[in-house]
Design a protein around this motif. Structure first.
Motif, PDB file in Angstrom:
ATOM      1  N   TRP A 275       0.832  -1.196   0.000  1.00  0.00           N
ATOM      2  CA  TRP A 275       0.000   0.000   0.000  1.00  0.00           C
ATOM      3  C   TRP A 275       0.869   1.250   0.000  1.00  0.00           C
ATOM      4  CZ3 TRP A 275      -3.352  -1.453   4.892  1.00  0.00           C
ATOM      5  CH2 TRP A 275      -4.020  -2.666   4.641  1.00  0.00           C
ATOM      6  N   PRO A 276       0.459   2.276  -0.734  1.00  0.00           N
ATOM      7  CA  PRO A 276       1.212   3.533  -0.671  1.00  0.00           C
ATOM      8  C   PRO A 276       1.243   4.103   0.752  1.00  0.00           C
ATOM      9  CG  PRO A 276      -0.671   3.695  -2.204  1.00  0.00           C
ATOM     10  CD  PRO A 276      -0.720   2.342  -1.600  1.00  0.00           C
ATOM     11  N   ARG A 277       2.384   4.691   1.113  1.00  0.00           N
ATOM     12  CA  ARG A 277       2.480   5.422   2.393  1.00  0.00           C
ATOM     13  C   ARG A 277       2.708   6.876   2.037  1.00  0.00           C
ATOM     14  NH1 ARG A 277       5.535   0.942   6.332  1.00  0.00           N
ATOM     15  NH2 ARG A 277       4.141  -0.717   5.673  1.00  0.00           N
ATOM     16  N   ILE A 278       1.759   7.704   2.336  1.00  0.00           N
ATOM     17  CA  ILE A 278       1.742   9.074   1.837  1.00  0.00           C
ATOM     18  C   ILE A 278       1.872  10.045   2.997  1.00  0.00           C
ATOM     19  CG2 ILE A 278       0.396  10.732   0.480  1.00  0.00           C
ATOM     20  CD1 ILE A 278      -1.209   8.298  -0.605  1.00  0.00           C
ATOM     21  N   ASP A 279       2.766  11.038   2.813  1.00  0.00           N
ATOM     22  CA  ASP A 279       2.867  12.102   3.806  1.00  0.00           C
ATOM     23  C   ASP A 279       1.545  12.854   3.907  1.00  0.00           C
ATOM     24  OD1 ASP A 279       5.481  11.541   4.293  1.00  0.00           O
ATOM     25  OD2 ASP A 279       6.163  13.611   3.974  1.00  0.00           O
ATOM     26  N   TYR A 280       1.175  13.194   5.122  1.00  0.00           N
ATOM     27  CA  TYR A 280      -0.035  13.974   5.325  1.00  0.00           C
ATOM     28  C   TYR A 280      -0.013  15.231   4.455  1.00  0.00           C
ATOM     29  CZ  TYR A 280      -3.181  17.291   7.598  1.00  0.00           C
ATOM     30  OH  TYR A 280      -4.147  18.232   7.842  1.00  0.00           O
ATOM     31  N   GLN A 281       1.127  15.916   4.467  1.00  0.00           N
ATOM     32  CA  GLN A 281       1.262  17.164   3.712  1.00  0.00           C
ATOM     33  C   GLN A 281       1.002  16.925   2.222  1.00  0.00           C
ATOM     34  OE1 GLN A 281       1.812  19.920   5.373  1.00  0.00           O
ATOM     35  NE2 GLN A 281       1.653  21.198   3.516  1.00  0.00           N
ATOM     36  N   ILE A 310       0.892   9.138   6.721  1.00  0.00           N
ATOM     37  CA  ILE A 310       1.843   9.234   7.845  1.00  0.00           C
ATOM     38  C   ILE A 310       2.426  10.633   7.933  1.00  0.00           C
ATOM     39  CG2 ILE A 310       2.442   6.770   7.927  1.00  0.00           C
ATOM     40  CD1 ILE A 310       4.842   7.405   6.140  1.00  0.00           C
ATOM     41  N   ASN A 311       3.325  10.820   8.882  1.00  0.00           N
ATOM     42  CA  ASN A 311       3.975  12.113   9.092  1.00  0.00           C
ATOM     43  C   ASN A 311       2.968  13.243   9.285  1.00  0.00           C
ATOM     44  OD1 ASN A 311       6.629  11.098   8.986  1.00  0.00           O
ATOM     45  ND2 ASN A 311       6.568  11.075   6.743  1.00  0.00           N
ATOM     46  N   PHE A 312       1.973  12.972  10.105  1.00  0.00           N
ATOM     47  CA  PHE A 312       1.012  14.006  10.480  1.00  0.00           C
ATOM     48  C   PHE A 312       1.694  15.051  11.373  1.00  0.00           C
ATOM     49  CE2 PHE A 312      -2.002  10.806   9.287  1.00  0.00           C
ATOM     50  CZ  PHE A 312      -3.195  11.469   9.019  1.00  0.00           C
ATOM     51  N   PRO A 313       1.202  16.287  11.345  1.00  0.00           N
ATOM     52  CA  PRO A 313       1.631  17.209  12.399  1.00  0.00           C
ATOM     53  C   PRO A 313       1.086  16.714  13.743  1.00  0.00           C
ATOM     54  CG  PRO A 313      -0.144  18.174  11.074  1.00  0.00           C
ATOM     55  CD  PRO A 313       0.230  16.880  10.418  1.00  0.00           C
ATOM     56  N   LEU A 314       1.895  16.914  14.802  1.00  0.00           N
ATOM     57  CA  LEU A 314       1.459  16.455  16.127  1.00  0.00           C
ATOM     58  C   LEU A 314       0.229  17.231  16.585  1.00  0.00           C
ATOM     59  CD1 LEU A 314       2.077  14.696  18.653  1.00  0.00           C
ATOM     60  CD2 LEU A 314       3.539  16.559  19.459  1.00  0.00           C
ATOM     61  N   PHE A 315       0.229  18.537  16.274  1.00  0.00           N
ATOM     62  CA  PHE A 315      -0.873  19.382  16.728  1.00  0.00           C
ATOM     63  C   PHE A 315      -1.652  19.949  15.553  1.00  0.00           C
ATOM     64  CE2 PHE A 315       2.425  19.998  20.046  1.00  0.00           C
ATOM     65  CZ  PHE A 315       1.730  19.466  21.117  1.00  0.00           C
ATOM     66  N   ALA A 316      -2.929  20.176  15.787  1.00  0.00           N
ATOM     67  CA  ALA A 316      -3.732  20.969  14.851  1.00  0.00           C
ATOM     68  C   ALA A 316      -4.089  22.259  15.570  1.00  0.00           C
ATOM     69  CB  ALA A 316      -4.985  20.194  14.483  1.00  0.00           C
ATOM     70  N   GLU A 317      -4.301  23.296  14.799  1.00  0.00           N
ATOM     71  CA  GLU A 317      -4.766  24.544  15.392  1.00  0.00           C
ATOM     72  C   GLU A 317      -6.112  24.276  16.057  1.00  0.00           C
ATOM     73  OE1 GLU A 317      -3.494  28.387  16.033  1.00  0.00           O
ATOM     74  OE2 GLU A 317      -2.551  27.012  14.598  1.00  0.00           O
ATOM     75  N   HIS A 369      -0.579   7.340  12.326  1.00  0.00           N
ATOM     76  CA  HIS A 369      -0.817   6.749  11.007  1.00  0.00           C
ATOM     77  C   HIS A 369      -2.305   6.541  10.831  1.00  0.00           C
ATOM     78  CE1 HIS A 369       0.834   3.702  13.919  1.00  0.00           C
ATOM     79  NE2 HIS A 369      -0.409   3.272  13.811  1.00  0.00           N
ATOM     80  N   ASP A 370      -2.808   6.984   9.710  1.00  0.00           N
ATOM     81  CA  ASP A 370      -4.214   6.763   9.382  1.00  0.00           C
ATOM     82  C   ASP A 370      -4.300   5.774   8.230  1.00  0.00           C
ATOM     83  OD1 ASP A 370      -5.088   8.479  11.298  1.00  0.00           O
ATOM     84  OD2 ASP A 370      -6.165   9.825   9.950  1.00  0.00           O
ATOM     85  N   LEU A 371      -5.365   4.980   8.232  1.00  0.00           N
ATOM     86  CA  LEU A 371      -5.577   4.016   7.156  1.00  0.00           C
ATOM     87  C   LEU A 371      -6.787   4.464   6.339  1.00  0.00           C
ATOM     88  CD1 LEU A 371      -5.229   1.379   5.637  1.00  0.00           C
ATOM     89  CD2 LEU A 371      -6.275   0.171   7.551  1.00  0.00           C
ATOM     90  N   ALA A 372      -6.550   4.764   5.066  1.00  0.00           N
ATOM     91  CA  ALA A 372      -7.642   5.176   4.186  1.00  0.00           C
ATOM     92  C   ALA A 372      -7.981   4.045   3.226  1.00  0.00           C
ATOM     93  CB  ALA A 372      -7.236   6.418   3.390  1.00  0.00           C
ATOM     94  N   LEU A 373      -9.279   3.946   2.890  1.00  0.00           N
ATOM     95  CA  LEU A 373      -9.737   2.926   1.930  1.00  0.00           C
ATOM     96  C   LEU A 373     -10.851   3.534   1.084  1.00  0.00           C
ATOM     97  CD1 LEU A 373     -10.033   0.111   0.687  1.00  0.00           C
ATOM     98  CD2 LEU A 373     -11.415  -0.553   2.679  1.00  0.00           C
ATOM     99  N   ASN A 374     -10.593   3.652  -0.200  1.00  0.00           N
ATOM    100  CA  ASN A 374     -11.608   4.137  -1.146  1.00  0.00           C
ATOM    101  C   ASN A 374     -12.271   5.451  -0.713  1.00  0.00           C
ATOM    102  OD1 ASN A 374     -11.001   1.680  -2.268  1.00  0.00           O
ATOM    103  ND2 ASN A 374     -13.111   0.932  -2.383  1.00  0.00           N
ATOM    104  N   GLY A 375     -11.485   6.336  -0.094  1.00  0.00           N
ATOM    105  CA  GLY A 375     -12.045   7.625   0.299  1.00  0.00           C
ATOM    106  C   GLY A 375     -12.626   7.669   1.698  1.00  0.00           C
TER     107      GLY A 375
END
Lengths: 479, 479
Positions: A275-281, A310-317, A369-375
């Motif tokens: 599976w692709p591993r994609i940066d959040y950004q 992956i590579n999410f920011p630790l914090f959100a505004e 890490h989040d797992l996405a499937l078909n949107g």
């Protein structure tokens, strides 16, 4: 002993069998009657010729209607060439009835069982869910749900995971959504909360030394419903492991899920392996979402495009501010905090960014890490903090008050006694099934769901309770 | 990648391994230190000779204390003849440490992990349950719990049963004990109830046509605790089947349980195979109880004496009268009824006694079956009524009011549409584990139990909730 309908095809022609099941379709053609008999394993055609039957059975043919439950003895016969239905399981044979007994009669159901395309309204289907579940599609959804969950259990058990049941009567802590609460009779004025997830228990089990834990866990959120979010309760496959890094954890989940799909749904195509591993950004820039739909052909119902973000920011505004759900439910956000955790407050910041925590916390990346499937967002997780000093720093950054920290006194205590590095994943089982079965709503893969406005028209719940019951619990209705 | 401790015995002498785990015991003898390192799979001795170690590691030896979490590289060595501990898994080898890293430090625990015979008080054990679960006995109990449940799931799945999750947010109905209730936010003034058992749902699933259902079901009763009854929640293996008679059902359960014991606990001895099937009347006369302890040697902890008790009277004298728990909780008893069902109000009377229902209902026998093990009631069940007229007659005999019948309107409706003859069993999982593991209390086989007075000293639940939260639910505390 009953022969199950799917077993009839393994029997010899002319063999006598005893079948038990429901009248799916009943047709008369003069004196002869045709019954399509249904049980949990299939449907078979039964030919009823009065001259071939006991007189008592023949007399019953005037009474039989759809959904009657019958016990039926008959002879297996080959169908004539013209009558063979090759696409049906039992399409090459039929039963010549000899003896029929009615085990249970049936009134005319409020909607058709035979024809599922004439779908009744949700309220009616749920009020008579025991009839709605007689539809082949619904029964298959529920059986596949079992098979998927059973596969996960076997796979994880074979890989030395232990399934551990964590409490359902637990404590209200600020975890993102509204809790369901349960008044305590023995401790009047106090309440249990139903768990939104076993988040803290699974971390405590890592501290206890189990190393590899999972649970098919019932979870509860008092949120308004959406097509992909159940009102009330839902199930998650909750997994936690010690001493593994993020890569190793993602690999294990990927292997489990891919093997499940290949074994149980060989007709499905996984778009990309691995599976692709994609940066959040990158996901946000390229797809405008952190749950991209990466299917190559969105019209193909058998395509499954898994991806890790992956590579999410630790914090959100903390744009929302304390949320409006009342009480101490501030979505992991301190009352005065400007920063909210992207995932949850136990998520480990990446080592390379630790020095940014003080100077520029918005730039810190985490091991979420989040797992996405078909949107859809199918699941998520993280490597957790296992160091008390770092945990305290995060609590301070999100503006936790002393009062809020007290809610986590147990964790503050537990983390003192030797905590292994650990992390895990939680996967939404209902949502996974919805996608696998090509359904548009979670209710189609749940045996007894609530309606969208959170009631059960079959049981008529929620319901009023007696004054005495409330009194015993030390509560009363607000006037 | 970590080597699990139990894997070390499969490695070659002189091989380097990387271990990760907890310091179970730490002893210094001059410059040399001995660590007993523990992970989820076992314990192994590590010899730390400063001259053999990296200087950084050697320096750490002054800091290491019990329950620290270490990552450790070393060489597998054979123990000298005199030092072999043949009774221990890793008793023939030891690790010569080369490099040690501290992953997490630990304060001195509030009770000993190394020595479980010095058992702390219940309140302290439960407050630090994550430490209590580090004891080998407790960890084994939880792992065996998983193995037993997993065996049942595999056995039933292999026999074409479907596991189906039934709702946890459901409706309060009179089923024998007090319900826990959950206020509804969307339907103010109304309440969900947590299920005491999935009794009605499993019958509805038979009506839906599943034929073979099971569930490892969380159940909830707001009752005072006993050593063999959990306060709050417990689990039952809930099984229901259509088209089988009582004999066939008992045979299936007996095969499942016997196979489980023989496979997972080969050291156990089942007193009699097949299990005795004893008339209720005979059990009462001969043993003075309907859960007799039929062990030949009550001192033998490995003896398991299963027995079925059958031919129960359908009704018991309603000596207690409506019980004192308030509200509509009358233990299946109509407010004005003199008769109470022995088992529950869905139990099928035996055909031979049907004519006695009017004349002498106290003499009617039923198809109830209880499962006794070593003097405990392990489970029970029955063949259920599948005919509305008979069901109504039973409700009348137990004095159900029109109001009480309304609570079962869903079942009154469901039973109109073709009900297969069906029956089943529910087996107390916690109680079974308690007996199998030779424990005296259910808490010893539950990961996170409540105390006997129904609180959790670790999470500090139940807890107060905010006024806003109560307001949103439309309830308030009674002054």
């Amino acid at each position: 002993m009953k022969t199950y309908i799917k077993e009839t095809i393994t029997k010899e022609i002319n063999q006598e069998v005893e079948l038990k099941g429901w009248v799916h379709v009943f047709r008369r053609m003069g004196k002869i009657a045709f019954i399509e008999l249904r049980d949990s394993t299939g449907i078979i055609q039964v030919v009823c010729v009065p001259a071939e039957m006991t007189p008592e059975s023949a007399a019953l043919l005037d009474n039989i209607r759809p959904e009657f439950v019958l016990s039926l003895k008959g002879i297996i016969q080959a169908r004539s060439e013209k009558q063979i239905r090759a696409e049906e399981l039992t399409g090459k044979i039929e039963i010549l009835a000899k003896d029929i007994k009615i085990l249970s009669e049936a009134e005319t159901p409020p909607f058709e069982i035979e024809n599922e395309t004439l779908q009744a309204k949700e309220e009616l289907r749920l009020k008579h869910r025991y009839l709605d579940l007689r539809h082949e599609r619904m029964a298959n959804n529920i059986k596949n749900r079992h098979q998927v969950i059973h596969f996960f259990r076997n796979h994880l058990t074979d890989n030395n995971f232990t399934e551990i049941q964590t409490p359902i009567l637990t404590k209200s802590t600020p975890e993102g959504a509204r809790d369901y609460i349960v008044p305590s009779r023995l401790h009047k004025g106090k309440f249990f909360a139903l768990p939104q997830a076993p988040q803290q228990y699974k971390q405590l089990l890592m501290i206890a030394g189990f190393e590899k834990y999972f649970q098919v866990a019932p979870c509860f959120r008092d949120e308004d419903a959406r097509s992909d979010r159940s009102p009330g309760e839902f199930y998650q496959l909750d997994i936690e492991m010690s001493f593994l890094n993020q890569d190793e954890i993602l690999n294990k989940i990927e292997t489990m899920m891919t093997t499940m799909v290949e074994k149980l749904f060989p007709e499905k195509i996984i778009t990309s392996k691995p599976w692709p591993r994609i940066d959040y950004q990158e996901a946000m820039e390229k797809y405008g979402t952190d749950k991209p739909d990466l299917r190559k052909d969105k019209e193909n119902p058998n395509e499954l495009a898994f991806s890790w973000i992956i590579n999410f920011p630790l914090f959100a505004e903390n744009a929302e501010g304390p949320d409006q759900s009342g009480g101490n439910k501030e979505k992991f956000i301190g009352i005065h905090g400007k920063l909210a955790p992207s995932h949850n407050m136990f998520t480990q910041p990446q080592e390379k960014d630790l020095e940014l925590l003080d100077k520029n916390p918005g730039k810190v990346h985490s091991y979420q890490h989040d797992l996405a499937l078909n949107g859809f967002e199918l699941g998520g997780g993280a490597i957790r903090i296992h160091d008390m000093k770092l945990q305290e720093k995060i609590w301070d950054l999100i503006g936790f008050t002393a009062e809020q920290k007290k809610d986590f006194a147990h964790y503050y205590e537990a983390i003192k006694y030797g905590v292994p590095p650990h992390g895990g994943v939680a996967i939404g089982i209902d949502r996974l099934l919805m996608i696998l079965m090509g359904e548009k709503n979670l209710k189609e893969v749940t045996a007894f769901p609530l309606t969208s406005d959170g009631h059960d028209p079959m049981m008529d719940s929620p319901a009023e309770v007696s004054k005495e019951q409330l009194e015993e619990l030390g509560i009363e209705l607000k006037k």
